[in-house]
Every structure is written in structure tokens, then in C-alpha cells.
Motif scaffolding. Structure first.
Motif, PDB file in Angstrom:
ATOM      1  N   ALA A   1     -22.645  59.284  81.644  1.00  8.77           N
ATOM      2  CA  ALA A   1     -23.816  59.114  80.934  1.00  8.77           C
ATOM      3  C   ALA A   1     -23.468  58.444  79.421  1.00  8.77           C
ATOM      4  O   ALA A   1     -24.201  57.600  79.027  1.00  8.77           O
ATOM      5  CB  ALA A   1     -24.597  60.512  80.493  1.00  8.77           C
ATOM      6  N   TRP A   2     -22.472  58.930  78.784  1.00  7.17           N
ATOM      7  CA  TRP A   2     -22.011  58.295  77.395  1.00  7.17           C
ATOM      8  C   TRP A   2     -21.653  56.949  77.542  1.00  7.17           C
ATOM      9  O   TRP A   2     -22.169  56.180  77.097  1.00  7.17           O
ATOM     10  CB  TRP A   2     -20.919  58.926  76.823  1.00  7.17           C
ATOM     11  N   LEU A   3     -21.219  56.429  78.538  1.00  5.71           N
ATOM     12  CA  LEU A   3     -20.458  55.240  78.691  1.00  5.71           C
ATOM     13  C   LEU A   3     -21.455  54.091  79.263  1.00  5.71           C
ATOM     14  O   LEU A   3     -21.414  52.993  79.148  1.00  5.71           O
ATOM     15  CB  LEU A   3     -19.170  55.073  79.474  1.00  5.71           C
ATOM     16  N   ASP A   4     -22.560  54.631  80.047  1.00  8.92           N
ATOM     17  CA  ASP A   4     -23.555  53.793  80.653  1.00  8.92           C
ATOM     18  C   ASP A   4     -24.291  53.015  79.952  1.00  8.92           C
ATOM     19  O   ASP A   4     -24.987  53.091  78.911  1.00  8.92           O
ATOM     20  CB  ASP A   4     -24.631  54.751  81.365  1.00  8.92           C
ATOM     21  N   PRO A   5     -23.954  51.528  79.926  1.00  5.99           N
ATOM     22  CA  PRO A   5     -24.550  50.430  79.394  1.00  5.99           C
ATOM     23  C   PRO A   5     -26.052  50.201  79.444  1.00  5.99           C
ATOM     24  O   PRO A   5     -26.577  49.269  78.835  1.00  5.99           O
ATOM     25  CB  PRO A   5     -23.654  49.104  79.363  1.00  5.99           C
ATOM     26  N   ASP A   6     -26.447  50.534  80.816  1.00  3.31           N
ATOM     27  CA  ASP A   6     -27.884  50.348  80.882  1.00  3.31           C
ATOM     28  C   ASP A   6     -28.742  51.126  80.478  1.00  3.31           C
ATOM     29  O   ASP A   6     -30.172  51.206  80.659  1.00  3.31           O
ATOM     30  CB  ASP A   6     -27.944  50.139  82.515  1.00  3.31           C
ATOM     31  N   HIS A   7     -28.402  52.419  79.818  1.00  5.49           N
ATOM     32  CA  HIS A   7     -29.407  53.321  79.227  1.00  5.49           C
ATOM     33  C   HIS A   7     -28.835  53.784  77.877  1.00  5.49           C
ATOM     34  O   HIS A   7     -27.737  53.700  77.556  1.00  5.49           O
ATOM     35  CB  HIS A   7     -29.309  54.625  80.205  1.00  5.49           C
ATOM     36  N   ARG A   8     -29.794  54.058  76.922  1.00  6.20           N
ATOM     37  CA  ARG A   8     -29.566  54.423  75.548  1.00  6.20           C
ATOM     38  C   ARG A   8     -29.213  55.801  75.605  1.00  6.20           C
ATOM     39  O   ARG A   8     -29.323  56.568  76.886  1.00  6.20           O
ATOM     40  CB  ARG A   8     -30.902  54.512  74.763  1.00  6.20           C
ATOM     41  N   ALA A   9     -28.324  56.146  74.785  1.00  7.10           N
ATOM     42  CA  ALA A   9     -27.790  57.542  74.608  1.00  7.10           C
ATOM     43  C   ALA A   9     -28.755  58.398  74.344  1.00  7.10           C
ATOM     44  O   ALA A   9     -29.654  58.529  73.589  1.00  7.10           O
ATOM     45  CB  ALA A   9     -26.774  57.566  73.665  1.00  7.10           C
ATOM     46  N   ASP A  10     -28.643  59.626  75.115  1.00  9.62           N
ATOM     47  CA  ASP A  10     -29.397  60.914  74.946  1.00  9.62           C
ATOM     48  C   ASP A  10     -29.111  61.396  73.580  1.00  9.62           C
ATOM     49  O   ASP A  10     -27.672  61.946  73.641  1.00  9.62           O
ATOM     50  CB  ASP A  10     -29.761  61.684  76.171  1.00  9.62           C
ATOM     51  N   GLN A  11     -29.732  61.907  72.673  1.00 11.41           N
ATOM     52  CA  GLN A  11     -29.309  62.828  71.375  1.00 11.41           C
ATOM     53  C   GLN A  11     -28.587  64.069  72.235  1.00 11.41           C
ATOM     54  O   GLN A  11     -27.708  64.590  71.434  1.00 11.41           O
ATOM     55  CB  GLN A  11     -30.497  63.203  70.611  1.00 11.41           C
ATOM     56  N   ALA A  12     -28.674  64.284  73.294  1.00 15.95           N
ATOM     57  CA  ALA A  12     -28.195  65.773  73.801  1.00 15.95           C
ATOM     58  C   ALA A  12     -26.757  65.296  73.892  1.00 15.95           C
ATOM     59  O   ALA A  12     -25.958  66.372  73.900  1.00 15.95           O
ATOM     60  CB  ALA A  12     -28.739  66.117  75.148  1.00 15.95           C
ATOM     61  N   LEU A  13     -26.401  64.168  74.186  1.00 10.35           N
ATOM     62  CA  LEU A  13     -24.839  63.890  74.540  1.00 10.35           C
ATOM     63  C   LEU A  13     -24.229  64.008  73.031  1.00 10.35           C
ATOM     64  O   LEU A  13     -22.950  63.939  73.033  1.00 10.35           O
ATOM     65  CB  LEU A  13     -25.105  62.434  74.750  1.00 10.35           C
TER      66      LEU A  13
END
Length: 250
Positions: free
Chosen positions: A193-205
Motif C-alpha cells: 500500500a505504501w509503495l503503490d504508485p497508482d494510489h495516494r497514501a492513506d494517512q493511516a499508513l
């Protein structure tokens, strides 16, 4: 804060362990580094598509990047502050980090990191006492990071410079006795989830995992690490002459 760390990660071995592509240059040889300092090239793990096939599935890639993020608009490399840390609470707002936070996130593998405390010496100049923070079972830590691409605007077809910064958060529990900030270690179940370049990072991360940091041990080490000229496993070995002393803030 994280301004110096140690790593024994080998890029080829790391690539096998993570099912990643090793895109590092091995011509200069590979060796452990027990005194990694800002502006040096460090190992990172990112998730990207093939440049020649933008429709391909993203793959993990082991790369070397300059430690100290260089924003794309920088006019000259080496000018301005060295952005080796990025505060988690301002990633989405600061111009230097917000684009990287949105689309260019990475992992920085390390064995442990160093912090310092100032200890008075009875009238003499205060001493900087180094501590080495590492996983109690000596497993490798993967810190959340951001990366960027910079090209010299004064050179046509300039070679791109990849650079990175390590994300920091408020220190948890016993780690706050050494420093009020700490690098954000991510557990394996957050990597994709952190590395996924297609989605903005969720603050929960960006929320630290207490159980992960509870396993971090703190060793007082010798002042050898205070000089970047020193490098060797002896830098992370506990200072046996001071083994009975506790952290000065306890």
C-alpha cells in the motif's frame, strides 16, 4: 529524527528476498555500511512500471538514491538544505514533499539507526553520547521514505539524479528517552500500500505500529560513530566500558 544509520543489506540478496529487480550498479563493489550519512547513495525499494511499457504491472525495484531529497525545481545540486528527513505530519502540505508523498514513495532498509544525547562533563565541553537503536531480534527494518527525480537544468539531456528522504514521526514509548522523533518503520503488511504508485497514501499508513517499535532496543555505543570517517561493525557494538550506565534521561 534519523541522521545516521547502519545497513548490511546486499542489493542482490535483497532483490531475491523481496522478489524485486536489482537495478543497482555493482561495478564499485558492495559492502556493508555502518555509518550511513546524508548525501551518500543508499539502498531503496520502490514499485514502478517498466519505462518502455507503461501498461506493464508495477514491479519492486532495488535502487540506489542520494539520501537527501532534491526537489525537481532545484537549480543546483548541493545548494540549500539537505532534506534527509520528512515529518509525517506535513508531507501533504510542504511543496518539497507533497508530490512525492502522493506518487513516489519508497522503503529504506536498515539494520538500525543512531541518535545522540548531550551529556555534561562537569565544567568541560559537553559530550555527544551516541546510541544505536535496532530490532531486538536483529531483523532488518524498512523505513517509510519519499523519493524524487532531479535533472540539472543547465545540462541538456542531463542524467537523472534519484534522491530520497526518510519519514519521521513522534517517538513512541521508551524511544522518546533518546529523541523525540523516530524514523517510521513499516511492517510487511503495509509495504504494498505504501509503495503503490497508482494510489495516494492513506494517512493511516503513517501511524506507527506500537508492537514493532516496542521491540526496538537501545544500546549506548562508543563515540567512534561521531566521525563519518569511521566505518565498521565495531560502531554498533555496545560500549562495554559503559554497559552499566543507563540513558541519561532515565
Amino acid at each position: 529524527m534519523c541522521g545516521r544509520y547502519a545497513t548490511t543489506a546486499d542489493p542482490a540478496t535483497l532483490a531475491v528476498e523481496l522478489d524485486a529487480l536489482d537495478e543497482t550498479d555493482h561495478s564499485a563493489g558492495v559492502s556493508a555500511d555502518f555509518n550511513v550519512a546524508p548525501t551518500t547513495e543508499v539502498l531503496t525499494v520502490s514499485l514502478r512500471r517498466d519505462r518502455d511499457d507503461p501498461q506493464s504491472a508495477p514491479r519492486k525495484r532495488v535502487r540506489r538514491m542520494r539520501w537527501g531529497l532534491v526537489p525537481p525545481w532545484t537549480k543546483e545540486l548541493g545548494k540549500g538544505p539537505v532534506l534527509f528527513n520528512a515529518r509525517a505530519d506535513s508531507l501533504a502540505d510542504k511543496p518539497a514533499f507533497r508530490t512525492s508523498f502522493a506518487y513516489k514513495r519508497t522503503l529504506v532498509p536498515m539494520d538500525g539507526w543512531y541518535e545522540w544525547q548531550t551529556e555534561p562533563l562537569g565544567g568541560r565541553k559537553a559530550a555527544k553520547i551516541p546510541y544505536y537503536l535496532h530490532s531486538g531480534d536483529d531483523t532488518r527494518l524498512f523505513m517509510a521514505g519519499l523519493w524524487s527525480v532531479w535533472r540539472d537544468p543547465n545540462i541538456e539531456d542531463a542524467t537523472p539524479v534519484l534522491s530520497c528522504s526518510i519519514v519521521t514521526v513522534d517517538a513512541l514509548g521508551h524511544l522518546a528517552q533518546v529523541h523525540d522523533r523516530m524514523p517510521l518503520a513499516l511492517p510487511a503488511d503495509r509495504w504494498d500500500a505504501w509503495l503503490d504508485p497508482d494510489h495516494r497514501a492513506d494517512q493511516a499508513l503513517l501511524e506507527p505500529v506500537p508492537d514493532l517499535f516496542a521491540r526496538i532496543e537501545i544500546d549506548r555505543v562508543r563515540p567512534l560513530v561521531n566521525s563519518v570517517k569511521n566505518n565498521g561493525r565495531e560502531l554498533i557494538e555496545p560500549d562495554v566500558d559503559r554497559a552499566g550506565e543507563q540513558i541519561s534521561l532515565l
